[in-house]
Enzyme design. Structure first.
Site, mmCIF file in Angstrom:
data_model
loop_
_atom_site.group_PDB
_atom_site.id
_atom_site.type_symbol
_atom_site.label_atom_id
_atom_site.label_comp_id
_atom_site.label_asym_id
_atom_site.label_seq_id
_atom_site.Cartn_x
_atom_site.Cartn_y
_atom_site.Cartn_z
ATOM 1 N N ARG A 1 -9.769 0.767 8.617
ATOM 2 C CA ARG A 1 -9.341 -0.574 9.005
ATOM 3 C C ARG A 1 -10.408 -1.303 9.813
ATOM 4 O O ARG A 1 -10.193 -2.436 10.232
ATOM 5 C CB ARG A 1 -8.107 -0.450 9.884
ATOM 6 C CG ARG A 1 -6.807 -0.790 9.201
ATOM 7 C CD ARG A 1 -5.719 -0.474 10.193
ATOM 8 N NE ARG A 1 -4.533 -1.238 9.993
ATOM 9 C CZ ARG A 1 -3.443 -0.740 9.421
ATOM 10 N NH1 ARG A 1 -3.421 0.474 8.933
ATOM 11 N NH2 ARG A 1 -2.372 -1.494 9.333
ATOM 12 N N ARG B 1 -0.373 -8.621 13.625
ATOM 13 C CA ARG B 1 -0.959 -7.648 12.682
ATOM 14 C C ARG B 1 -1.808 -8.365 11.624
ATOM 15 O O ARG B 1 -2.868 -7.885 11.216
ATOM 16 C CB ARG B 1 0.148 -6.823 12.017
ATOM 17 C CG ARG B 1 0.654 -5.709 12.932
ATOM 18 C CD ARG B 1 2.024 -5.197 12.569
ATOM 19 N NE ARG B 1 2.141 -4.669 11.231
ATOM 20 C CZ ARG B 1 3.306 -4.479 10.604
ATOM 21 N NH1 ARG B 1 4.454 -4.781 11.216
ATOM 22 N NH2 ARG B 1 3.339 -3.988 9.408
ATOM 23 N N ARG C 1 11.296 -0.503 10.966
ATOM 24 C CA ARG C 1 10.229 -0.265 11.935
ATOM 25 C C ARG C 1 10.301 -1.251 13.094
ATOM 26 O O ARG C 1 10.521 -2.445 12.873
ATOM 27 C CB ARG C 1 8.867 -0.398 11.234
ATOM 28 C CG ARG C 1 8.446 0.877 10.555
ATOM 29 C CD ARG C 1 7.259 0.723 9.666
ATOM 30 N NE ARG C 1 6.146 -0.051 10.197
ATOM 31 C CZ ARG C 1 5.011 -0.256 9.533
ATOM 32 N NH1 ARG C 1 4.841 0.279 8.332
ATOM 33 N NH2 ARG C 1 4.043 -0.969 10.053
ATOM 34 N N LYS D 1 0.840 -1.209 0.000
ATOM 35 C CA LYS D 1 0.000 0.000 0.000
ATOM 36 C C LYS D 1 0.876 1.260 0.000
ATOM 37 O O LYS D 1 0.685 2.163 -0.800
ATOM 38 C CB LYS D 1 -0.923 0.028 1.241
ATOM 39 C CG LYS D 1 -1.806 -1.199 1.395
ATOM 40 C CD LYS D 1 -2.701 -1.114 2.623
ATOM 41 C CE LYS D 1 -1.973 -1.119 3.949
ATOM 42 N NZ LYS D 1 -1.302 -2.390 4.282
ATOM 43 N N ARG E 1 11.944 -4.986 4.607
ATOM 44 C CA ARG E 1 11.602 -3.570 4.368
ATOM 45 C C ARG E 1 12.486 -2.614 5.167
ATOM 46 O O ARG E 1 12.803 -2.842 6.318
ATOM 47 C CB ARG E 1 10.153 -3.334 4.757
ATOM 48 C CG ARG E 1 9.815 -1.860 4.799
ATOM 49 C CD ARG E 1 8.370 -1.585 4.983
ATOM 50 N NE ARG E 1 7.782 -2.244 6.133
ATOM 51 C CZ ARG E 1 6.484 -2.313 6.321
ATOM 52 N NH1 ARG E 1 5.656 -1.793 5.447
ATOM 53 N NH2 ARG E 1 5.997 -2.912 7.380
HETATM 54 P P1 AP5 Z 1 4.838 -1.593 1.823
HETATM 55 O O1 AP5 Z 1 4.433 -0.781 0.643
HETATM 56 O O2 AP5 Z 1 5.637 -0.928 2.895
HETATM 57 O O3 AP5 Z 1 3.571 -2.336 2.441
HETATM 58 P P2 AP5 Z 1 2.302 -1.768 3.215
HETATM 59 O O4 AP5 Z 1 1.096 -2.429 2.643
HETATM 60 O O5 AP5 Z 1 2.323 -0.264 3.227
HETATM 61 O O6 AP5 Z 1 2.600 -2.386 4.635
HETATM 62 P P3 AP5 Z 1 2.583 -1.812 6.111
HETATM 63 O O7 AP5 Z 1 3.302 -2.809 6.968
HETATM 64 O O8 AP5 Z 1 3.063 -0.391 6.171
HETATM 65 O O9 AP5 Z 1 1.084 -1.887 6.421
HETATM 66 P P4 AP5 Z 1 0.450 -1.962 7.773
HETATM 67 O O10 AP5 Z 1 -0.939 -1.841 7.313
HETATM 68 O O11 AP5 Z 1 0.748 -3.101 8.634
HETATM 69 O O12 AP5 Z 1 1.160 -0.766 8.585
HETATM 70 P P5 AP5 Z 1 0.674 0.684 8.979
HETATM 71 O O13 AP5 Z 1 1.862 1.550 8.995
HETATM 72 O O14 AP5 Z 1 -0.514 1.083 8.187
HETATM 73 O O15 AP5 Z 1 5.627 -2.869 1.258
HETATM 74 C C1 AP5 Z 1 6.288 -3.763 2.139
HETATM 75 C C2 AP5 Z 1 7.646 -4.150 1.515
HETATM 76 O O16 AP5 Z 1 7.418 -4.953 0.356
HETATM 77 C C3 AP5 Z 1 8.491 -2.951 1.052
HETATM 78 O O17 AP5 Z 1 9.834 -3.167 1.392
HETATM 79 C C4 AP5 Z 1 8.305 -2.911 -0.483
HETATM 80 O O18 AP5 Z 1 9.459 -2.465 -1.148
HETATM 81 C C5 AP5 Z 1 8.009 -4.376 -0.822
HETATM 82 N N1 AP5 Z 1 7.017 -4.499 -1.894
HETATM 83 C C6 AP5 Z 1 5.911 -3.718 -2.091
HETATM 84 N N2 AP5 Z 1 5.224 -4.135 -3.180
HETATM 85 C C7 AP5 Z 1 5.872 -5.230 -3.656
HETATM 86 C C8 AP5 Z 1 5.648 -6.125 -4.763
HETATM 87 N N3 AP5 Z 1 4.599 -5.986 -5.583
HETATM 88 N N4 AP5 Z 1 6.530 -7.133 -4.945
HETATM 89 C C9 AP5 Z 1 7.598 -7.298 -4.135
HETATM 90 N N5 AP5 Z 1 7.881 -6.476 -3.076
HETATM 91 C C10 AP5 Z 1 7.019 -5.461 -2.826
HETATM 92 O O19 AP5 Z 1 0.154 0.443 10.459
HETATM 93 C C11 AP5 Z 1 1.042 0.167 11.541
HETATM 94 C C12 AP5 Z 1 0.245 0.126 12.844
HETATM 95 O O20 AP5 Z 1 -0.392 1.408 13.075
HETATM 96 C C13 AP5 Z 1 -0.922 -0.873 12.885
HETATM 97 O O21 AP5 Z 1 -0.470 -2.170 13.262
HETATM 98 C C14 AP5 Z 1 -1.833 -0.222 13.937
HETATM 99 O O22 AP5 Z 1 -1.349 -0.444 15.242
HETATM 100 C C15 AP5 Z 1 -1.691 1.258 13.645
HETATM 101 N N6 AP5 Z 1 -2.688 1.766 12.675
HETATM 102 C C16 AP5 Z 1 -2.419 2.331 11.451
HETATM 103 N N7 AP5 Z 1 -3.562 2.682 10.843
HETATM 104 C C17 AP5 Z 1 -4.578 2.348 11.695
HETATM 105 C C18 AP5 Z 1 -5.990 2.438 11.609
HETATM 106 N N8 AP5 Z 1 -6.592 2.952 10.520
HETATM 107 N N9 AP5 Z 1 -6.721 1.970 12.650
HETATM 108 C C19 AP5 Z 1 -6.128 1.472 13.755
HETATM 109 N N10 AP5 Z 1 -4.789 1.331 13.891
HETATM 110 C C20 AP5 Z 1 -4.028 1.773 12.878
#
Ligand code: AP5
Length: 215
Positions: free
Chosen positions: A88, A172, A161, A13, A127
């Site tokens: 979410r 997660r 991270r 994402k 990552r």
């Molecule tokens: P990346 O693009 O970083 O993946 P992502 O989907 O953004 O993953 P996240 O881990 O950031 O999502 P998340 O939802 O767990 O974390 P968030 O920060 O939102 O890609 C990952 C890796 O793969 C990268 O190295 C990239 O280069 C590689 N890659 C990408 N595409 C690829 C492909 N096609 N092929 C190969 N490699 C690829 O949330 C963190 C925490 O915050 C949550 O656990 C929660 O505690 C809190 N939080 C955030 N939002 C909310 C909410 N709305 N409600 C409640 N809690 C929340």
């Protein structure tokens, strides 16, 4: 244009949201990034969110709805934005509908990125991001053009991270299937849900997303 990039942790994402920001001038709104900034600044909200994030659990709906409500009212969102990591829960999706209605805005598409669980763990383990501008990279899938130098800003400092460890990733994923995947039928019913093959290469996923947004 208002787009939600939807998918489990590590689905890509953030990678695709950063690209859409660069190429189409849409603003990336990542609740994860906003919460990490609040934790880093030691704000009251950050203190509340920290323990939940470290445990791989969701932060309360009230907190994240509040930050998105404030953020989408800012001037730079007027030309459109990409929601990355929000909504979410069904309660967050319902709150978003209310906010968009209040502002006379329309959701164009929810793009679900489908990725196998095993690949997610590998992506998260490899990552890292630029410590200065937050550009995202991966040990094998997306390296900087010059080893150790950020493509975007030239910084040589990178970070990983704290919640990208095996135990927290498992939690997660559990949270994703229990609380976030149930949002999909909500958008399917509204006729805005689209799917892309998140297992494809980063460039191929980008093409699929562009095709969905152009349709
Ligand atoms: P990346 O693009 O970083 O993946 P992502 O989907 O953004 O993953 P996240 O881990 O950031 O999502 P998340 O939802 O767990 O974390 P968030 O920060 O939102 O890609 C990952 C890796 O793969 C990268 O190295 C990239 O280069 C590689 N890659 C990408 N595409 C690829 C492909 N096609 N092929 C190969 N490699 C690829 O949330 C963190 C925490 O915050 C949550 O656990 C929660 O505690 C809190 N939080 C955030 N939002 C909310 C909410 N709305 N409600 C409640 N809690 C929340």
């Amino acid at each position: 244009m208002i787009v939600i990039l939807f998918g489990p942790p590590g689905a890509g994402k953030g990678t695709q949201a950063q690209r859409l920001e660069r190429e189409k001038g849409l603003v990336q709104l990542s609740t994860g990034d906003m919460l990490r900034a609040a934790v880093a600044h030691g704000t009251e909200m950050g203190l509340k969110a920290k323990a939940k994030m470290e445990a791989g659990e969701l932060v309360s709906d009230d907190i994240v709805i509040g930050i998105i409500r404030d953020r989408i009212a800012e001037d730079d969102c007027k030309n459109g934005f990409i929601l990355d990591g929000f909504p979410r829960t069904v309660a967050q999706a319902e709150a978003l509908d209310g906010m968009l209605k209040e502002q006379g805005l329309k959701l164009n598409a929810v793009v679900e990125m489908k990725v196998d669980d095993n690949a997610l763990v590998d992506r998260i383990a490899g990552r890292y991001t630029c410590a200065k501008c937050n550009a995202g990279y991966h040990d094998t899938n997306l390296k900087p053009k010059v080893d150790g130098v950020c493509d975007e800003c030239g910084s040589t400092e990178f970070k990983r991270r704290p919640d990208d460890n095996a135990e927290t990733v498992a939690k997660r994923l559990e949270e994703y299937y229990a609380q976030t995947a149930p949002v999909l039928p909500y958008y399917a019913e509204k006729g805005v849900l689209r799917q892309v093959d998140g297992m494809a290469s980063i460039d191929e996923v980008a093409k699929q997303i562009d095709a969905v947004l152009a349709a």
